[in-house]
Scaffold this motif. Sequence first.
Motif, PDB file in Angstrom:
ATOM      1  N   HIS B 235      76.298  92.649  51.423  1.00  0.00           N
ATOM      2  CA  HIS B 235      77.199  93.124  50.392  1.00  0.00           C
ATOM      3  C   HIS B 235      76.467  93.776  49.229  1.00  0.00           C
ATOM      4  CE1 HIS B 235      76.935  88.793  49.136  1.00  0.00           C
ATOM      5  NE2 HIS B 235      76.782  89.346  47.957  1.00  0.00           N
ATOM      6  N   ILE B 236      77.264  94.537  48.495  1.00  0.00           N
ATOM      7  CA  ILE B 236      76.738  95.278  47.352  1.00  0.00           C
ATOM      8  C   ILE B 236      77.193  94.534  46.108  1.00  0.00           C
ATOM      9  CG2 ILE B 236      76.787  97.507  46.135  1.00  0.00           C
ATOM     10  CD1 ILE B 236      77.645  98.742  48.873  1.00  0.00           C
ATOM     11  N   GLU B 237      76.294  94.373  45.156  1.00  0.00           N
ATOM     12  CA  GLU B 237      76.638  93.618  43.951  1.00  0.00           C
ATOM     13  C   GLU B 237      76.883  94.550  42.765  1.00  0.00           C
ATOM     14  OE1 GLU B 237      74.558  89.371  44.542  1.00  0.00           O
ATOM     15  OE2 GLU B 237      73.176  90.930  43.842  1.00  0.00           O
ATOM     16  N   HIS B 238      77.660  94.066  41.817  1.00  0.00           N
ATOM     17  CA  HIS B 238      77.913  94.869  40.618  1.00  0.00           C
ATOM     18  C   HIS B 238      77.871  93.969  39.386  1.00  0.00           C
ATOM     19  CE1 HIS B 238      81.987  93.292  39.989  1.00  0.00           C
ATOM     20  NE2 HIS B 238      82.118  93.330  41.291  1.00  0.00           N
ATOM     21  N   ASP B 239      77.844  94.609  38.229  1.00  0.00           N
ATOM     22  CA  ASP B 239      77.809  93.843  36.985  1.00  0.00           C
ATOM     23  C   ASP B 239      79.182  93.873  36.306  1.00  0.00           C
ATOM     24  OD1 ASP B 239      78.074  96.331  35.849  1.00  0.00           O
ATOM     25  OD2 ASP B 239      75.973  96.483  35.197  1.00  0.00           O
ATOM     26  N   ALA B 240      79.227  93.309  35.114  1.00  0.00           N
ATOM     27  CA  ALA B 240      80.513  93.192  34.417  1.00  0.00           C
ATOM     28  C   ALA B 240      81.076  94.540  34.000  1.00  0.00           C
ATOM     29  CB  ALA B 240      80.348  92.292  33.192  1.00  0.00           C
ATOM     30  N   ARG B 241      80.190  95.553  33.933  1.00  0.00           N
ATOM     31  CA  ARG B 241      80.693  96.897  33.608  1.00  0.00           C
ATOM     32  C   ARG B 241      81.273  97.602  34.823  1.00  0.00           C
ATOM     33  NH1 ARG B 241      75.487  99.777  31.763  1.00  0.00           N
ATOM     34  NH2 ARG B 241      74.780  98.525  33.522  1.00  0.00           N
ATOM     35  N   GLY B 242      81.111  96.979  35.985  1.00  0.00           N
ATOM     36  CA  GLY B 242      81.611  97.613  37.198  1.00  0.00           C
ATOM     37  C   GLY B 242      80.633  98.615  37.775  1.00  0.00           C
ATOM     38  N   LEU B 243      79.352  98.508  37.419  1.00  0.00           N
ATOM     39  CA  LEU B 243      78.332  99.362  38.038  1.00  0.00           C
ATOM     40  C   LEU B 243      77.560  98.547  39.071  1.00  0.00           C
ATOM     41  CD1 LEU B 243      76.916 101.245  34.908  1.00  0.00           C
ATOM     42  CD2 LEU B 243      78.526 102.097  36.651  1.00  0.00           C
ATOM     43  N   VAL B 244      77.131  99.186  40.131  1.00  0.00           N
ATOM     44  CA  VAL B 244      76.401  98.424  41.143  1.00  0.00           C
ATOM     45  C   VAL B 244      74.984  98.143  40.659  1.00  0.00           C
ATOM     46  CG1 VAL B 244      77.825  99.219  43.067  1.00  0.00           C
ATOM     47  CG2 VAL B 244      75.723 100.455  42.512  1.00  0.00           C
ATOM     48  N   THR B 245      74.478  96.980  41.051  1.00  0.00           N
ATOM     49  CA  THR B 245      73.173  96.527  40.564  1.00  0.00           C
ATOM     50  C   THR B 245      72.175  96.275  41.688  1.00  0.00           C
ATOM     51  OG1 THR B 245      74.033  94.277  40.655  1.00  0.00           O
ATOM     52  CG2 THR B 245      74.131  95.399  38.519  1.00  0.00           C
ATOM     53  N   GLY B 246      72.657  96.281  42.919  1.00  0.00           N
ATOM     54  CA  GLY B 246      71.750  96.025  44.039  1.00  0.00           C
ATOM     55  C   GLY B 246      72.527  95.560  45.255  1.00  0.00           C
ATOM     56  N   VAL B 247      71.778  95.143  46.257  1.00  0.00           N
ATOM     57  CA  VAL B 247      72.422  94.713  47.500  1.00  0.00           C
ATOM     58  C   VAL B 247      71.817  93.400  47.955  1.00  0.00           C
ATOM     59  CG1 VAL B 247      72.841  97.104  48.211  1.00  0.00           C
ATOM     60  CG2 VAL B 247      70.785  95.929  49.011  1.00  0.00           C
ATOM     61  N   VAL B 248      72.600  92.654  48.715  1.00  0.00           N
ATOM     62  CA  VAL B 248      72.090  91.454  49.371  1.00  0.00           C
ATOM     63  C   VAL B 248      71.996  91.765  50.852  1.00  0.00           C
ATOM     64  CG1 VAL B 248      72.583  89.055  49.980  1.00  0.00           C
ATOM     65  CG2 VAL B 248      73.022  89.886  47.646  1.00  0.00           C
ATOM     66  N   TYR B 249      70.835  91.475  51.430  1.00  0.00           N
ATOM     67  CA  TYR B 249      70.665  91.775  52.856  1.00  0.00           C
ATOM     68  C   TYR B 249      69.988  90.630  53.580  1.00  0.00           C
ATOM     69  CZ  TYR B 249      65.755  93.071  51.727  1.00  0.00           C
ATOM     70  OH  TYR B 249      64.436  93.069  51.317  1.00  0.00           O
ATOM     71  N   ALA B 250      70.176  90.618  54.901  1.00  0.00           N
ATOM     72  CA  ALA B 250      69.477  89.651  55.752  1.00  0.00           C
ATOM     73  C   ALA B 250      68.259  90.363  56.311  1.00  0.00           C
ATOM     74  CB  ALA B 250      70.389  89.187  56.880  1.00  0.00           C
ATOM     75  N   ASP B 251      67.072  89.805  56.100  1.00  0.00           N
ATOM     76  CA  ASP B 251      65.861  90.465  56.586  1.00  0.00           C
ATOM     77  C   ASP B 251      65.620  90.127  58.054  1.00  0.00           C
ATOM     78  OD1 ASP B 251      64.626  87.984  56.767  1.00  0.00           O
ATOM     79  OD2 ASP B 251      63.402  88.262  54.963  1.00  0.00           O
ATOM     80  N   LYS B 252      64.468  90.580  58.580  1.00  0.00           N
ATOM     81  CA  LYS B 252      64.282  90.449  60.027  1.00  0.00           C
ATOM     82  C   LYS B 252      64.205  88.996  60.482  1.00  0.00           C
ATOM     83  CE  LYS B 252      60.557  93.134  60.578  1.00  0.00           C
ATOM     84  NZ  LYS B 252      59.381  93.686  59.921  1.00  0.00           N
ATOM     85  N   ASP B 253      63.917  88.097  59.578  1.00  0.00           N
ATOM     86  CA  ASP B 253      63.925  86.680  59.944  1.00  0.00           C
ATOM     87  C   ASP B 253      65.261  86.022  59.650  1.00  0.00           C
ATOM     88  OD1 ASP B 253      61.165  86.896  60.587  1.00  0.00           O
ATOM     89  OD2 ASP B 253      60.731  86.824  58.427  1.00  0.00           O
ATOM     90  N   GLY B 254      66.223  86.820  59.204  1.00  0.00           N
ATOM     91  CA  GLY B 254      67.541  86.259  58.907  1.00  0.00           C
ATOM     92  C   GLY B 254      67.638  85.673  57.507  1.00  0.00           C
ATOM     93  N   ALA B 255      66.561  85.774  56.738  1.00  0.00           N
ATOM     94  CA  ALA B 255      66.594  85.235  55.374  1.00  0.00           C
ATOM     95  C   ALA B 255      67.330  86.213  54.449  1.00  0.00           C
ATOM     96  CB  ALA B 255      65.167  85.023  54.868  1.00  0.00           C
ATOM     97  N   LEU B 256      68.112  85.670  53.523  1.00  0.00           N
ATOM     98  CA  LEU B 256      68.848  86.521  52.593  1.00  0.00           C
ATOM     99  C   LEU B 256      67.931  86.976  51.466  1.00  0.00           C
ATOM    100  CD1 LEU B 256      72.400  84.921  52.244  1.00  0.00           C
ATOM    101  CD2 LEU B 256      71.548  86.627  53.859  1.00  0.00           C
ATOM    102  N   GLN B 257      68.004  88.267  51.162  1.00  0.00           N
ATOM    103  CA  GLN B 257      67.198  88.838  50.098  1.00  0.00           C
ATOM    104  C   GLN B 257      68.098  89.676  49.204  1.00  0.00           C
ATOM    105  OE1 GLN B 257      64.214  87.841  50.003  1.00  0.00           O
ATOM    106  NE2 GLN B 257      63.550  87.427  52.102  1.00  0.00           N
ATOM    107  N   ARG B 258      67.658  89.830  47.954  1.00  0.00           N
ATOM    108  CA  ARG B 258      68.383  90.719  47.053  1.00  0.00           C
ATOM    109  C   ARG B 258      67.453  91.850  46.648  1.00  0.00           C
ATOM    110  NH1 ARG B 258      70.145  87.243  43.612  1.00  0.00           N
ATOM    111  NH2 ARG B 258      72.317  87.354  44.253  1.00  0.00           N
ATOM    112  N   GLN B 259      67.898  93.079  46.856  1.00  0.00           N
ATOM    113  CA  GLN B 259      67.138  94.227  46.350  1.00  0.00           C
ATOM    114  C   GLN B 259      67.922  94.832  45.205  1.00  0.00           C
ATOM    115  OE1 GLN B 259      64.008  95.844  47.207  1.00  0.00           O
ATOM    116  NE2 GLN B 259      64.565  96.774  45.228  1.00  0.00           N
ATOM    117  N   LYS B 260      67.302  94.843  44.041  1.00  0.00           N
ATOM    118  CA  LYS B 260      67.962  95.467  42.895  1.00  0.00           C
ATOM    119  C   LYS B 260      67.894  96.985  43.014  1.00  0.00           C
ATOM    120  CE  LYS B 260      67.615  91.630  39.757  1.00  0.00           C
ATOM    121  NZ  LYS B 260      66.974  91.080  38.561  1.00  0.00           N
TER     122      LYS B 260
END
Lengths: 183, 522
Positions: B235-260
Amino acid sequence: MRQSERASTGPGARLDRREFLKAGAAAAAIAVSGSALIHAGEAWGLEVRTLQPATVRTLILMARDIYPHDRLADKYYAIAIKPWDIKAAQDAATRTMLEDGVATLDGFAKARHRQPYVDVAWEADRVVLLRHIQDGAFFETVRSGLIVSLYNQHEIWPLFGYEGESAAKGGYIHRGFNDLEWL
Amino acid sequence: MAQFDRNDDSVVVIVGSGAGGGTLGTDLARRGINTVILEAGARYEIEDFVNDEWASFGQLAWTDARTTSGTWRVHRNFPNLPAWIVKAVGGTSIHWAGASLRLQEHEFRTRSVYGGLGGANLLDWPITLAEMEPWYAKAEDRMGTTRTNNIPGLPGNNNFKVLEAGARKIGYKEVNTGRMSINSEPRDGRGACQQIGFCFQGCKSGAKWSTLYAEIPKGEATGKLEVREQCQVLHIEHDARGLVTGVVYADKDGALQRQKARVVAVAGNSLESPRLLLNSASSMFPDGLANSSGQVGRNYMRHTTGSVYAIFDKPVHMYRGTTMAGVVRDEAVNDSSRGFVGGYELETLSLGFAFTAAFLDPGAWGRSFTSALDSYDHMAGLWIVGEDMPQETNRVTLDPVVRDRFGMPVASVHFDDHANDLAMRAHAYDRGRAIYEAVGAVRTFPTPPYPSTHNLGTNRMSEKPRDGVVNKWGQTHDIRNLFIADGSQFTTGGAENPTLTIVALATRQADTIAGMMARKEI
Ligand SMILES: Cc1cc2nc3c(=O)[nH]c(=O)nc-3n(C[C@H](O)[C@H](O)[C@H](O)COP(=O)(O)OP(=O)(O)OC[C@H]3O[C@@H](n4cnc5c(N)ncnc54)[C@H](O)[C@@H]3O)c2cc1C
Ligand code: SF4
């Protein structure tokens, strides 16, 4: 027909009438011997582990009746069906589905011809039986499996004029990509 | 090769590395913009490709679950394979055949030209052909499209010879080996086509353009592009202003990561892009990101396709050489006297023996079917690519039940043909048959559409925010630092294969994003 002709002219020609009729049936090409299927004409045998050998024999004939190619020997249909025996060993539901499916098909065959499916001599009659079950899960599972297990056997491709892998041979740029002259 | 910190919120994040994402990422990097492409699939190189249809399918295709509904035959025959597209670095630009045609002028204004058509959600693009022409020219140059930039056409193979002879016999004039992004002579460090014939399985000579080897390495060489393979954005994340701030992804090991990120561009192809926007719903955006119009996922188009295969009494060997070896363009015009609006292209197509068995008449059995396969080497084939009507009810939604291994609801694809689509397909089948009968076909088959290879329209471009998801720059109407960079932007589909337009739009979008960033608008 394939084996029936050989059976009536070869050494088996001395069979009595009842046996001759049996030998004339399509599946007579493949005999059940203990836990194995033996194809004398094509000189191969197939060890069956989980399913009943007669079930596998029926599936092989069914495979030919679903996708009949007169240029293909029975062994290719046997190779296409063989994975079901392995799947049945791993999965009881698959095993039941196949055994029950063949039993149902044999039930229709017996009701109409007083013989199990493999002994119904004419392809046209067997196809009518298959039409009875073609909308069921058993038929559809067997049929759709054949699309890959039969047609993806690389050994059969040349029999249909398909040349397969081409990059290692340099593509077709010097091997006839535009050799058509008959237009 | 660049490697960016996951907390670096100055980067542009692109979801998907296919025709749209791979092009955009490369161009941004060339402009000096730090860019991270997150790609769900793995990275294969040319030497990994296999000339074997099923093995290649297993290697490259997106086979994660999807579900279907509707009256299209794909739902019946391939209920979990609505689309035949790639999950790998390079995306479906690995699979594609290379046909590169510009949309026609009227196809940017279908609402105006075709008028209101019952059930069709037609809309004019917010851009015109004139505006797109320079970008098309750039795209053709970067892709090395034949019959542009003084690049000669490819030689015709046997399948094309049959098509051409039949088409000319029934009076068609615009028949040639097409505009193909396949080198007819060495160019851009890549060799000429060896007529290998496995274009759909990844071109082993590299003659065919793909972002995998014709773009991304150039982006990486700038030190500004990082491609992270086997990273699926959830999923894609956003802030209180309604602008996107980054994404959450599952990496090759299945671990969740956040890239701003400073900017996010979604290019996951038309099934996955709306899935991702819908799955990013929040309390601020309860219907999904960029969905104030309610149009995210709607207006799904797949081109009105179908094939005609014909059997001759003499050999053809259609599978030798380029898969899409030529085109008849005479029916691509809009001429409603044929009983439908819009037009269609007829392009040669061949499948290998294994895929012919799977797709010639899915579900068929018995001698009628097998006798056709018995004539495989005497077969010629063409593919219909026609404009289909956008319909609001043809849509991608989140499946309420089925989830993938990361717990993300899968894309559920509903499709019904519009009456216009059916009329067009019937017409095209008829013309295809006529072409082949004119040169002596003994038997012809209408083959139903394959699982969709062209997937379009699910985040469409519109002038007004209420009619669509993105503006003329591919920027979402609702969130100014969220962009769409793939074929889901298409307002309507046109009769032409979409990739040239996807690449032209991505090239243009890179220019736009770079300008907006420089001006600090995003
Ligand atoms: C067999 C075949 C032949 C074709 N021939 C032609 C042709 O001749 N001419 C033409 O114009 N077009 C052709 N096409 C269509 C063309 O390939 C596509 O239109 C084009 O590649 C689409 O580009 P895209 O960027 O929208 O998506 P893609 O190229 O499909 O790229 C999308 C990428 O995003 C990735 N992705 C998706 N979701 C996520 C996520 N959540 N996180 C991370 N990554 C994600 C996918 O794995 C994929 O790699 C053909 C397609 C096929 C299948
Ligand atoms: S035919 Fe040409 S483009 Fe297609 S795979 Fe072969 S070399 Fe590549």
